[in-house]
Scaffold this motif. Structure first.
Motif, PDB file in Angstrom:
ATOM      1  N   GLN A   1       0.105 -10.665  -1.799  1.00 11.50           N
ATOM      2  CA  GLN A   1       0.176  -9.759  -0.648  1.00 11.50           C
ATOM      3  C   GLN A   1      -1.219  -9.298  -0.227  1.00 11.50           C
ATOM      4  OE1 GLN A   1       2.326  -6.055  -1.277  1.00 11.50           O
ATOM      5  NE2 GLN A   1       3.187  -6.179   0.787  1.00 11.50           N
ATOM      6  N   ARG A   2      -2.060  -8.994  -1.215  1.00  8.29           N
ATOM      7  CA  ARG A   2      -3.432  -8.576  -0.908  1.00  8.29           C
ATOM      8  C   ARG A   2      -4.182  -9.696  -0.198  1.00  8.29           C
ATOM      9  NH1 ARG A   2      -6.004  -8.018  -6.007  1.00  8.29           N
ATOM     10  NH2 ARG A   2      -4.593  -6.247  -6.291  1.00  8.29           N
ATOM     11  N   GLN A   3      -4.043 -10.924  -0.689  1.00  5.43           N
ATOM     12  CA  GLN A   3      -4.748 -12.045  -0.081  1.00  5.43           C
ATOM     13  C   GLN A   3      -4.265 -12.303   1.330  1.00  5.43           C
ATOM     14  OE1 GLN A   3      -7.468 -13.573  -1.517  1.00  5.43           O
ATOM     15  NE2 GLN A   3      -7.655 -14.318   0.593  1.00  5.43           N
TER      16      GLN A   3
ATOM     17  N   VAL B   1     -10.394  -1.989  -6.690  1.00  4.45           N
ATOM     18  CA  VAL B   1      -9.375  -2.625  -7.538  1.00  4.45           C
ATOM     19  C   VAL B   1      -9.654  -2.313  -9.009  1.00  4.45           C
ATOM     20  CG1 VAL B   1      -8.438  -4.834  -8.315  1.00  4.45           C
ATOM     21  CG2 VAL B   1      -8.849  -4.449  -5.880  1.00  4.45           C
TER      22      VAL B   1
ATOM     23  N   TYR C   1       1.370   1.037   5.387  1.00  5.69           N
ATOM     24  CA  TYR C   1       0.536  -0.041   5.943  1.00  5.69           C
ATOM     25  C   TYR C   1       1.144  -0.571   7.238  1.00  5.69           C
ATOM     26  CZ  TYR C   1      -1.759  -4.537   6.501  1.00  5.69           C
ATOM     27  OH  TYR C   1      -2.448  -5.608   7.012  1.00  5.69           O
TER      28      TYR C   1
ATOM     29  N   ARG D   1      -7.616   1.188   0.613  1.00  2.00           N
ATOM     30  CA  ARG D   1      -8.054   0.520  -0.617  1.00  2.00           C
ATOM     31  C   ARG D   1      -7.005   0.683  -1.720  1.00  2.00           C
ATOM     32  NH1 ARG D   1     -14.386   2.579  -0.283  1.00  2.00           N
ATOM     33  NH2 ARG D   1     -14.914   1.309   1.557  1.00  2.00           N
TER      34      ARG D   1
ATOM     35  N   ALA E   1      -1.224  -3.560  -4.359  1.00  2.00           N
ATOM     36  CA  ALA E   1      -0.438  -4.711  -3.918  1.00  2.00           C
ATOM     37  C   ALA E   1      -0.583  -5.856  -4.918  1.00  2.00           C
ATOM     38  CB  ALA E   1      -0.894  -5.159  -2.533  1.00  2.00           C
TER      39      ALA E   1
ATOM     40  N   TRP F   1      -3.806   1.045  -1.241  1.00  2.00           N
ATOM     41  CA  TRP F   1      -2.670   0.173  -0.898  1.00  2.00           C
ATOM     42  C   TRP F   1      -2.984  -1.265  -1.315  1.00  2.00           C
ATOM     43  CZ3 TRP F   1      -1.345  -4.172   1.723  1.00  2.00           C
ATOM     44  CH2 TRP F   1       0.001  -4.351   2.029  1.00  2.00           C
ATOM     45  N   LEU F   2      -4.177  -1.734  -1.003  1.00  2.00           N
ATOM     46  CA  LEU F   2      -4.562  -3.096  -1.357  1.00  2.00           C
ATOM     47  C   LEU F   2      -4.648  -3.276  -2.872  1.00  2.00           C
ATOM     48  CD1 LEU F   2      -7.311  -3.649   1.352  1.00  2.00           C
ATOM     49  CD2 LEU F   2      -5.203  -4.982   1.146  1.00  2.00           C
TER      50      LEU F   2
END
Length: 264
Positions: free
Chosen positions: A161-163, A188, A115, A151, A157, A153-154
């Protein structure tokens, strides 16, 4: 792309260094040659500031000046920095033969990415085809919300961290956030239920891809593998039924190798 006001107020923040890096970050695969005016428009810096920065970056070998075009391109010094980064990623060497096998088995492209500022960046890639139109390479950048790799990676997370990334997208790329927020929610859930995320033509219309993140950081980085296949090479449901299980099996194998080898 100046630094945010919150960051730039920190007493340790070096504004001149940040501005120089902002100049370097303006160069992309589709924009390899830029003028001082181009750089000023893209960074929001004054032309005088940009002129001083480009002069200094040329002296340090990070930019080259084309006197005939009166424009700049990245210098070999950037490549040297990239090599130092890539050669230090031992996971690339570990995963390379397995990625070649996956690419050959699927007729697609297997890649490894990290990322970086609302994008995923390829640090390794293997192709199992000879299609000229579909040849992602090391250093290629993918939008984090539209791509299977982003997606994954998110999804992998933590919520905080995602937020933080979603908040950054809201500030800088609200269109991307609005367009793909529903797809991310599905990704997710896919990650929780199946251990992978997909993007079916959302980044490149004729390519479907699946992404799987490593469950542990390696050398401090959270890394993601993906496999993209041209639509015409996939049968009905082939992405989830055939490609995804192969990618998951490869990532599981790599995680065992990392654990046994003491990486991370």
């Amino acid at each position: 792309m100046p630094a945010s006001s919150q960051t730039s107020r920190h007493p340790a923040f070096a504004t001149t260094l940040a501005n120089g890096l902002a100049v370097l970050q303006c160069f992309r695969a589709g924009d390899p040659i830029l003028s001082n005016r181009d750089l000023a428009e893209r960074t929001g810096l004054s032309k005088a500031t940009v002129s001083r920065l480009t002069y200094t970056l040329c002296l340090k070998g990070l930019l080259m000046h084309d006197a005939q075009l009166r424009r700049y391109r990245l210098g070999a010094g950037v490549l040297s920095l990239s090599h130092a980064l890539l050669s230090g990623m031992r996971l690339r060497q570990l995963a390379r033969p397995l990625m070649r096998e996956l690419a050959a088995a699927t007729g697609g492209t297997a890649s490894l990415g990290v990322y970086d500022q609302r994008h995923m960046v390829y640090v390794e890639t293997s192709r199992g085809h000879d299609l000229i139109a579909f040849r992602p390479d090391i250093g290629a950048r993918l939008p984090v919300m539209a791509s299977a790799m982003g997606r994954a990676w998110l999804a992998g997370a933590g919520p905080a961290q995602r937020q933080a990334v979603l908040d950054e997208l809201e500030r800088h790329e609200p269109e991307q956030l609005r367009k793909f927020s529903k797809a991310l929610a599905i990704a997710v859930e896919d990650w929780k239920a199946h251990g992978y995320c997909v993007s079916e033509g959302d980044w490149q219309a004729d390519v479907h891809a699946v992404g799987v993140p490593l469950r542990m950081p390696v050398d401090g980085e959270r890394l993601v593998f993906n496999c993209g296949v041209r639509v015409e090479r996939l049968g009905a449901g082939g992405l989830r039924k055939e490609v995804a299980p192969k990618l998951r099996a490869m990532v599981d194998h790599i995680e065992r190798l990392v654990t046994d080898g003491g990486h991370g």
